[in-house]
Design an enzyme around this catalytic site. Structure first.
Site, short mmCIF file in Angstrom:
data_model
loop_
_atom_site.label_atom_id
_atom_site.label_comp_id
_atom_site.label_asym_id
_atom_site.label_seq_id
_atom_site.Cartn_x
_atom_site.Cartn_y
_atom_site.Cartn_z
N HIS A 1 -1.92 -5.61 1.56
CA HIS A 1 -3.23 -6.25 1.40
C HIS A 1 -2.97 -7.63 0.82
CE1 HIS A 1 -7.35 -7.05 0.13
NE2 HIS A 1 -6.81 -7.53 -0.97
N GLU B 1 -9.58 -10.22 -7.58
CA GLU B 1 -8.55 -9.20 -7.34
C GLU B 1 -7.40 -9.30 -8.35
OE1 GLU B 1 -7.52 -9.41 -3.18
OE2 GLU B 1 -9.48 -8.63 -2.57
N LYS C 1 0.83 -1.21 0.00
CA LYS C 1 0.00 0.00 0.00
C LYS C 1 0.87 1.27 0.00
CE LYS C 1 -3.81 -2.35 2.38
NZ LYS C 1 -4.85 -2.23 3.41
N TYR D 1 -12.27 -2.16 -3.75
CA TYR D 1 -12.77 -2.40 -2.39
C TYR D 1 -14.30 -2.36 -2.32
CZ TYR D 1 -8.22 -2.32 0.03
OH TYR D 1 -6.96 -2.63 0.51
N ASN E 1 -1.93 -0.17 6.89
CA ASN E 1 -1.40 -1.44 7.38
C ASN E 1 -0.49 -2.14 6.36
OD1 ASN E 1 -3.41 -2.22 5.65
ND2 ASN E 1 -4.51 -3.51 7.11
P1 CMP Z 1 -7.25 -4.71 3.82
O1 CMP Z 1 -6.76 -6.07 4.17
O2 CMP Z 1 -6.71 -4.09 2.59
O3 CMP Z 1 -8.85 -4.75 3.70
C1 CMP Z 1 -9.66 -3.63 3.94
C2 CMP Z 1 -8.89 -2.47 4.49
O4 CMP Z 1 -9.67 -1.47 5.13
C3 CMP Z 1 -7.95 -2.95 5.59
O5 CMP Z 1 -6.92 -3.72 5.05
C4 CMP Z 1 -7.53 -1.62 6.18
O6 CMP Z 1 -6.54 -0.97 5.41
C5 CMP Z 1 -8.82 -0.78 6.05
N1 CMP Z 1 -9.52 -0.55 7.31
C6 CMP Z 1 -9.67 0.64 7.91
N2 CMP Z 1 -10.37 0.55 9.03
C7 CMP Z 1 -10.70 -0.73 9.17
C8 CMP Z 1 -11.44 -1.45 10.16
N3 CMP Z 1 -11.99 -0.86 11.21
N4 CMP Z 1 -11.57 -2.78 9.98
C9 CMP Z 1 -11.03 -3.40 8.90
N5 CMP Z 1 -10.32 -2.75 7.94
C10 CMP Z 1 -10.16 -1.43 8.08
#
Ligand code: CMP
Length: 139
Positions: A115, A126, A9, A49, A112
């Site tokens: 992904h 995806e 990311k 998403y 984070n």
């Molecule tokens: P990802 O695994 O890419 O899937 C959805 C993304 O939403 C997650 O990682 C985070 O980057 C983002 N996100 C932000 N807030 C939340 C939350 N409360 N719970 C889960 N995903 C979140």
């Protein structure tokens, strides 16, 4: 043999951990079958998403995902979906196990670093979102 989509990311790219993330994949015998760096538009991020469109974090997440370049990869290997998720650690870095990518580099539940697809059906969607068959190598 299985395939999954991995994204480094915008926060991971900005932190200069592209090589570190790839090293962890290759050390765990995961093969990279396709890779490119791109910058998403808001519409592209919303499409990727779409399953999260009703979630309160959708707008913020899609803004974040368009805030800088990302690296998208197709990973290949036995049980690679689960293997990649283990290397990444929990979505919330505070709950991630020691030694995982998110534990080591994430700063926020949203920012984070990586992904990874969570199931074969999502992996197929995806991977197809970013790559055509000619861009994916058999490894
Ligand atoms: P990802 O695994 O890419 O899937 C959805 C993304 O939403 C997650 O990682 C985070 O980057 C983002 N996100 C932000 N807030 C939340 C939350 N409360 N719970 C889960 N995903 C979140």
């Amino acid at each position: 043999m299985e395939r999954t989509l991995s994204i480094i990311k915008p926060d991971g790219v900005a932190k200069n951990v592209i090589g570190e993330v790839i090293k962890r994949f290759e050390t765990d015998s995961i093969k990279i079958a396709a890779m490119k760096m791109i910058k998403l538009t808001k519409t592209q991020a919303q499409g990727f998403y779409a399953v999260h469109r009703e979630r309160p974090f959708f707008d913020s997440l899609t803004d974040f995902m368009t805030s800088g370049p990302i690296v998208v990869m197709v990973l290949e290997g036995k049980d690679v979906i689960a293997k990649n998720r283990k290397l990444m650690g929990a979505t919330n870095f505070k709950e991630a196990e020691d030694g995982t990518i998110r534990k080591d580099y994430a700063t926020d539940i949203e920012k984070n670093v990586v992904h990874g697809s969570d199931a074969p059906e999502t992996a197929a969607f995806e991977i197809g979102y970013f790559f055509n068959d000619l861009e994916i190598q058999e490894r």
